[in-house]
Design a protein around this motif. Structure first.
Motif, short mmCIF file in Angstrom:
data_model
loop_
_atom_site.label_atom_id
_atom_site.label_comp_id
_atom_site.label_asym_id
_atom_site.label_seq_id
_atom_site.Cartn_x
_atom_site.Cartn_y
_atom_site.Cartn_z
N ILE A 176 85.61 42.57 3.45
CA ILE A 176 84.73 43.03 2.38
C ILE A 176 84.80 42.06 1.22
CG2 ILE A 176 84.31 44.90 0.74
CD1 ILE A 176 85.39 46.84 2.80
N TYR A 177 83.65 41.73 0.66
CA TYR A 177 83.58 40.75 -0.43
C TYR A 177 82.63 41.27 -1.50
CZ TYR A 177 82.73 36.29 -2.80
OH TYR A 177 82.62 35.30 -3.74
N ILE A 178 83.19 41.76 -2.61
CA ILE A 178 82.40 42.30 -3.72
C ILE A 178 82.93 41.68 -5.01
CG2 ILE A 178 81.49 44.38 -4.82
CD1 ILE A 178 82.35 45.97 -2.40
N PRO A 179 82.33 40.58 -5.48
CA PRO A 179 82.84 39.94 -6.70
C PRO A 179 82.78 40.82 -7.93
CG PRO A 179 81.33 38.49 -5.52
CD PRO A 179 81.23 39.82 -4.88
N VAL A 180 81.76 41.69 -8.01
CA VAL A 180 81.64 42.62 -9.14
C VAL A 180 81.44 44.01 -8.57
CG1 VAL A 180 80.36 43.24 -11.21
CG2 VAL A 180 80.59 40.85 -10.58
N LEU A 181 82.38 44.89 -8.82
CA LEU A 181 82.29 46.27 -8.33
C LEU A 181 81.92 47.20 -9.47
CD1 LEU A 181 82.77 48.06 -5.79
CD2 LEU A 181 85.06 48.50 -6.69
N PRO A 182 80.75 47.85 -9.41
CA PRO A 182 80.36 48.78 -10.48
C PRO A 182 81.31 49.97 -10.57
CG PRO A 182 78.46 48.14 -9.16
CD PRO A 182 79.68 47.67 -8.43
N GLN A 183 81.30 50.57 -11.73
CA GLN A 183 82.19 51.70 -11.96
C GLN A 183 81.83 52.89 -11.07
OE1 GLN A 183 81.28 54.69 -13.82
NE2 GLN A 183 83.36 55.54 -13.97
N GLU A 184 80.57 53.00 -10.66
CA GLU A 184 80.14 54.15 -9.86
C GLU A 184 80.75 54.16 -8.46
OE1 GLU A 184 75.93 54.24 -9.77
OE2 GLU A 184 75.69 54.36 -11.95
N ILE A 185 81.12 53.00 -7.94
CA ILE A 185 81.62 52.93 -6.56
C ILE A 185 83.04 52.35 -6.51
CG2 ILE A 185 79.40 52.87 -5.38
CD1 ILE A 185 79.50 49.86 -5.41
N LEU A 186 83.88 52.79 -7.43
CA LEU A 186 85.26 52.32 -7.43
C LEU A 186 86.04 52.80 -6.21
CD1 LEU A 186 86.38 52.68 -11.17
CD2 LEU A 186 85.93 50.58 -9.90
N ASP A 187 85.50 53.78 -5.49
CA ASP A 187 86.18 54.27 -4.30
C ASP A 187 86.27 53.22 -3.21
OD1 ASP A 187 86.42 56.67 -5.57
OD2 ASP A 187 84.67 57.59 -4.62
N ALA A 188 85.49 52.13 -3.32
CA ALA A 188 85.55 51.07 -2.32
C ALA A 188 86.91 50.40 -2.27
CB ALA A 188 84.47 50.03 -2.58
N THR A 189 87.70 50.54 -3.34
CA THR A 189 89.04 49.94 -3.35
C THR A 189 90.00 50.66 -2.42
OG1 THR A 189 89.57 51.30 -5.29
CG2 THR A 189 88.78 49.06 -5.68
N CYS A 190 89.62 51.81 -1.89
CA CYS A 190 90.45 52.55 -0.93
C CYS A 190 90.13 52.18 0.51
CB CYS A 190 90.27 54.05 -1.13
SG CYS A 190 90.71 54.63 -2.78
N SER A 191 89.38 51.12 0.71
CA SER A 191 88.99 50.71 2.06
C SER A 191 90.22 50.32 2.89
CB SER A 191 88.01 49.54 1.99
OG SER A 191 87.75 49.03 3.28
N PRO A 192 90.26 50.69 4.18
CA PRO A 192 91.42 50.35 5.01
C PRO A 192 91.40 48.91 5.54
CG PRO A 192 89.85 51.63 6.28
CD PRO A 192 89.30 51.56 4.88
N VAL A 193 90.30 48.20 5.38
CA VAL A 193 90.18 46.83 5.90
C VAL A 193 90.44 45.83 4.77
CG1 VAL A 193 88.53 47.55 7.65
CG2 VAL A 193 87.69 46.78 5.45
#
Length: 448
Positions: A349-366
């Motif tokens: 996963i490659y997200i240089p800028v993560l919006p505040q609305e989808i901070l749950d992406a930091t819990c990804s298992p990969v």
């Protein structure tokens, strides 16, 4: 009579020899027929390929493998008794590849494509008690978009243009920011969204508080410097007349992206002068794979020790969460660090800028490489993060390892020598002005 009988027998034997093997022997017949058909098929294939090359230009590059060569190489790999020797040969082949725009690496540099596919202006408007971003102007207009992929991207553009919407406030002065986000489709194709956030010109004197505005260009061309210069022209026109900025953007979208080291000329009507004006959009030449990055700035910002530590974590496909105070530093550093992996490519996963609305992406298992702002890092509880996720604080030049993190085995002598070389080079970078040649030299140090 005896002579006539012998002559008849000789004639019959000659006929049998001329006609081929004995037809009563099916094994010989099948064997010869298969050999004949295989030879015949190879001849036909050779004639067909020669005719196609004469009639049409070959679509294969000089160094690209034909299907037969590729099959033979795969068979050699399977039948190889010495895997170490095979690995050494493959590494030797990779070291020969120095130019990413060579025919061995297919990129979008050699084909013609638009400078950008979509451009928009994102503003803020009141929604109930809060403000929310929306596309106030775009070209082509949203109602006439025919590309479904581009239409789906436009739905998320306002969110990524204002990833810090929860902390944005009206101000009288602010520093302009240039940053970039990435969209990856189902075909693993990347499209970049270059953004310039600025404060529009005041409408009254003394100036009142106002919200910032963002211009966004969606393209597959990776070049921070090229789009930064375009934004300078657009913002200058926008502060004088929004119609002038729109006129320039409509003229730019009709142009193809310039080749590396080349430029394109764009004509538009400048409302300041009232005449037709020409501007030249140039593309940098030094290190085509580095025109999207600035490694000299990254080395001075992070330091050699932290940069090597991040590089090792990327090679081992660790989870990295970058934390910065502003969007410009965040995207510049992340995009630059990812280019250090060449000739490898990041597959997570490659997200240089993560919006505040989808901070749950930091819990990804990969494995992932994600960038967030420092204000949002406080919202992430350390207990919610994965035990294998490492936090990189850019402003503080430090990396925070999780409790269950295991150290990566690495050659200590090589690491010490590499750090010494980087520190010496960092001293040269600090004393002199940062140039594109320095970025190429730093990239070659990691490549070797």
């Amino acid at each position: 009579m005896v002579f006539l009988r012998k002559g008849a027998k000789l004639k019959e034997e000659k006929k049998k020899n001329l006609s081929g093997p004995d037809q009563t022997d099916p094994k010989k017949k099948n064997r010869l027929s298969t050999l004949y058909n295989s030879m015949r098929g190879s001849k036909r294939r050779e004639l067909k390929e020669s005719n196609s090359t004469e009639s049409e230009p070959s679509k294969l590059s000089p160094t690209s493998e034909t299907p037969d060569a590729k099959t033979l190489r795969l068979l050699e790999e399977r039948m190889c008794d010495d895997p170490k020797k095979l690995l050494a040969d493959r590494v030797r082949e990779l070291r020969k590849v120095k130019d990413p725009d060579s025919p061995q690496i297919p990129t979008d540099v050699r084909e013609d494509f638009p400078l950008f596919e979509f451009v928009c202006e994102v503003s803020l408007r009141r929604k109930s008690e809060n403000f929310c971003p929306y596309i106030s102007w775009s070209h082509p207009p949203l109602r006439v978009l025919e590309d479904d992929r581009l239409a789906s991207i436009t739905l998320n553009i306002p969110t990524f243009c204002f990833p810090d919407m929860d902390i944005v406030e009206p101000v009288k002065k602010m520093k302009t920011e240039t940053y970039c986000f990435v969209f990856t489709d189902l075909q693993a194709q990347n499209k970049f969204g270059y953004c310039r956030r600025f404060l529009p010109a005041p409408k009254s004197d003394p100036p009142e508080k106002r919200f910032p505005v963002v211009y966004c260009m969606v393209t597959k061309l990776r070049s921070f410097e090229t789009f930064s210069k375009i934004f300078d022209q657009v913002v200058e026109l926008r502060n004088f007349s929004s119609a002038g900025a729109y006129s320039l953007l409509k003229a730019l979208i009709e142009q193809n992206a310039p080749k590396p080291g080349k430029s394109v000329t764009v004509k538009y009507i400048n409302p300041k002068i009232g005449n037709l004006v020409e501007i030249h959009v140039e593309r940098v030449t030094a290190g085509k794979r580095f025109e999207h990055v600035d490694l000299a700035y990254v080395l001075s910002k992070l330091g050699s020790k932290l940069l090597v530590e991040i590089f090792i974590n990327l090679l081992c496909e660790r989870k990295l969460l970058f934390v910065a105070e502003n969007l410009s530093d965040l995207t510049t550093i992340i995009h630059s660090i990812m280019q250090l992996l060449y000739p490898l490519h990041w597959q997570g996963i490659y997200i240089p800028v993560l919006p505040q609305e989808i901070l749950d992406a930091t819990c990804s298992p990969v494995p992932f490489v994600i960038g967030i702002l420092k204000q949002h890092a406080k919202e992430l509880e350390e207990e919610a993060l994965d035990d294998e996720c490492n936090l990189v604080y850019i402003a503080e030049k430090r990396i925070v390892k999780r409790p269950n993190f295991t150290d990566i085995p690495f050659n200590k002598k090589f690491r010490k020598k590499f750090l010494q070389d980087l520190k010496l080079y960092k001293g040269k970078v600090v004393k002199s002005e940062q140039t594109s040649d320095q970025t190429v030299e730093i990239g070659d140090m990691f490549y070797q």
